[in-house]
Design an enzyme around this catalytic site. Structure first.
Site, PDB file in Angstrom:
ATOM      1  N   LYS A   9       0.832  -1.203   0.000  1.00  0.00           N
ATOM      2  CA  LYS A   9       0.000   0.000   0.000  1.00  0.00           C
ATOM      3  C   LYS A   9       0.873   1.262   0.000  1.00  0.00           C
ATOM      4  O   LYS A   9       2.090   1.177   0.238  1.00  0.00           O
ATOM      5  CB  LYS A   9      -0.916  -0.041   1.237  1.00  0.00           C
ATOM      6  N   PHE A  57     -15.464   3.359   7.678  1.00  0.00           N
ATOM      7  CA  PHE A  57     -14.120   3.807   7.286  1.00  0.00           C
ATOM      8  C   PHE A  57     -13.901   3.760   5.773  1.00  0.00           C
ATOM      9  O   PHE A  57     -12.793   4.012   5.299  1.00  0.00           O
ATOM     10  CB  PHE A  57     -13.051   2.962   7.997  1.00  0.00           C
ATOM     11  N   ARG A  92      -1.718 -14.708   4.464  1.00  0.00           N
ATOM     12  CA  ARG A  92      -2.364 -13.911   5.529  1.00  0.00           C
ATOM     13  C   ARG A  92      -1.611 -14.092   6.846  1.00  0.00           C
ATOM     14  O   ARG A  92      -1.510 -13.167   7.647  1.00  0.00           O
ATOM     15  CB  ARG A  92      -3.834 -14.321   5.718  1.00  0.00           C
ATOM     16  N   THR A  98      -5.465  -7.571  10.678  1.00  0.00           N
ATOM     17  CA  THR A  98      -5.823  -6.274  10.098  1.00  0.00           C
ATOM     18  C   THR A  98      -5.384  -5.107  10.984  1.00  0.00           C
ATOM     19  O   THR A  98      -4.807  -4.131  10.498  1.00  0.00           O
ATOM     20  CB  THR A  98      -7.361  -6.217   9.892  1.00  0.00           C
ATOM     21  N   ARG A 109       2.544  -6.702   9.205  1.00  0.00           N
ATOM     22  CA  ARG A 109       1.742  -5.644   9.825  1.00  0.00           C
ATOM     23  C   ARG A 109       2.138  -5.406  11.276  1.00  0.00           C
ATOM     24  O   ARG A 109       2.150  -4.268  11.748  1.00  0.00           O
ATOM     25  CB  ARG A 109       0.257  -6.002   9.720  1.00  0.00           C
ATOM     26  N   ASN A 123      -1.641  -0.397   7.453  1.00  0.00           N
ATOM     27  CA  ASN A 123      -1.047  -1.705   7.745  1.00  0.00           C
ATOM     28  C   ASN A 123      -0.176  -2.263   6.611  1.00  0.00           C
ATOM     29  O   ASN A 123       0.016  -3.459   6.498  1.00  0.00           O
ATOM     30  CB  ASN A 123      -2.138  -2.687   8.188  1.00  0.00           C
ATOM     31  N   HIS A 126      -1.897  -5.287   1.635  1.00  0.00           N
ATOM     32  CA  HIS A 126      -3.172  -5.979   1.486  1.00  0.00           C
ATOM     33  C   HIS A 126      -2.863  -7.417   1.092  1.00  0.00           C
ATOM     34  O   HIS A 126      -1.902  -7.667   0.357  1.00  0.00           O
ATOM     35  CB  HIS A 126      -4.003  -5.329   0.372  1.00  0.00           C
TER      36      HIS A 126
HETATM   37  N1  UDP Z   1      -9.455  -0.765   7.993  1.00  0.00           N
HETATM   38  C1  UDP Z   1      -9.415   0.304   8.875  1.00  0.00           C
HETATM   39  N2  UDP Z   1     -10.146   0.233  10.027  1.00  0.00           N
HETATM   40  C2  UDP Z   1     -10.896  -0.859  10.364  1.00  0.00           C
HETATM   41  C3  UDP Z   1     -10.915  -1.948   9.469  1.00  0.00           C
HETATM   42  C4  UDP Z   1     -10.194  -1.876   8.300  1.00  0.00           C
HETATM   43  O1  UDP Z   1      -8.729   1.298   8.625  1.00  0.00           O
HETATM   44  O2  UDP Z   1     -11.526  -0.867  11.424  1.00  0.00           O
HETATM   45  C5  UDP Z   1      -8.694  -0.687   6.721  1.00  0.00           C
HETATM   46  C6  UDP Z   1      -7.345  -1.433   6.835  1.00  0.00           C
HETATM   47  O3  UDP Z   1      -6.376  -0.710   6.075  1.00  0.00           O
HETATM   48  C7  UDP Z   1      -7.671  -2.770   6.196  1.00  0.00           C
HETATM   49  C8  UDP Z   1      -8.646  -2.366   5.091  1.00  0.00           C
HETATM   50  O4  UDP Z   1      -9.422  -1.330   5.692  1.00  0.00           O
HETATM   51  O5  UDP Z   1      -6.507  -3.424   5.717  1.00  0.00           O
HETATM   52  C9  UDP Z   1      -9.545  -3.456   4.575  1.00  0.00           C
HETATM   53  O6  UDP Z   1     -10.270  -4.028   5.647  1.00  0.00           O
HETATM   54  P1  UDP Z   1     -10.443  -5.607   5.804  1.00  0.00           P
HETATM   55  O7  UDP Z   1     -11.438  -5.840   6.881  1.00  0.00           O
HETATM   56  O8  UDP Z   1     -10.722  -6.236   4.469  1.00  0.00           O
HETATM   57  O9  UDP Z   1      -9.005  -6.087   6.362  1.00  0.00           O
HETATM   58  P2  UDP Z   1      -7.820  -6.882   5.642  1.00  0.00           P
HETATM   59  O10 UDP Z   1      -8.455  -7.930   4.751  1.00  0.00           O
HETATM   60  O11 UDP Z   1      -7.009  -5.874   4.854  1.00  0.00           O
HETATM   61  O12 UDP Z   1      -7.028  -7.499   6.756  1.00  0.00           O
HETATM   62 MG    MG Z   2      -9.991  -7.862   3.337  1.00  0.00          MG
END
Ligand code: UDP
Ligand code: MG
Length: 149
Positions: A9, A57, A92, A98, A109, A123, A126
């Site tokens: 990112k 968000f 993952r 996350t 992360r 973080n 992705h």
């Molecule tokens: N995100 C955030 N706040 C939250 C949840 C998600 O800023 O409470 C952002 C974070 O950058 C995350 C992205 O939104 O990586 C996508 O969210 P997702 O739940 O898909 O998490 P990921 O699959 O990236 O772990």
């Molecule tokens: Mg996701």
């Protein structure tokens, strides 16, 4: 064999964490079969995160992935496709949770992520969450001929 999409990112690009992230993924045994630097359009950002459109968000997330918080010259994402056995779940694991505060310290992360004063999770990377997302996301970011299979 599974394929999964990784994005370095804009925070990761600005902080020069692409190489470190690739190093960790390579050393975990996954095979890199596609890579390109992308300037993320509004359309691509919204399609990529379409499933999160009702989250509070969401609008901040679109700005984040487009590089709005990381400077004009850092409007960049490095898109990668990795292949390997059980790659989606295993990647993952290397990437971590996350929320960077909850991510294990030896994950990407957990090592490099942060929560901004606005409350956003920056973080660094992705990674596709499941098989359905991985297939959809890889199609969104890459043409078939851009992957080495
Ligand atoms: N995100 C955030 N706040 C939250 C949840 C998600 O800023 O409470 C952002 C974070 O950058 C995350 C992205 O939104 O990586 C996508 O969210 P997702 O739940 O898909 O998490 P990921 O699959 O990236 O772990
Ligand atoms: Mg996701």
């Amino acid at each position: 064999m599974e394929k999964t999409l990784i994005l370095i990112k804009p925070d990761g690009m600005r902080r020069r964490l692409a190489g470190l992230s690739i190093d960790r993924l390579d050393n975990a045994g996954f095979e890199l079969i596609g890579a390109k630097v992308v300037s993320v359009t509004e359309k691509l950002a919204r399609e990529h995160y379409a499933l999160l459109k009702d989250q509070p968000f969401f609008e901040e997330l679109i700005k984040y992935i487009r590089g709005d918080f990381h400077g004009v010259s850092n409007r960049r994402v490095l898109a990668l496709v990795y292949r390997g056995e059980d790659a989606i779940k295993a990647v993952r694991g290397v990437v971590g949770a996350t929320n960077p505060e909850q991510a294990a310290p030896d994950t990407i992360r957990g090592t490099f992520g942060r929560i901004t004063t606005r409350g956003q999770f920056e973080n660094v990377v992705h990674a596709s969450g499941n098989a359905e997302d991985a297939e959809r996301e890889i199609k969104l970011w890459f043409e078939p001929g851009e992957l080495v299979e």
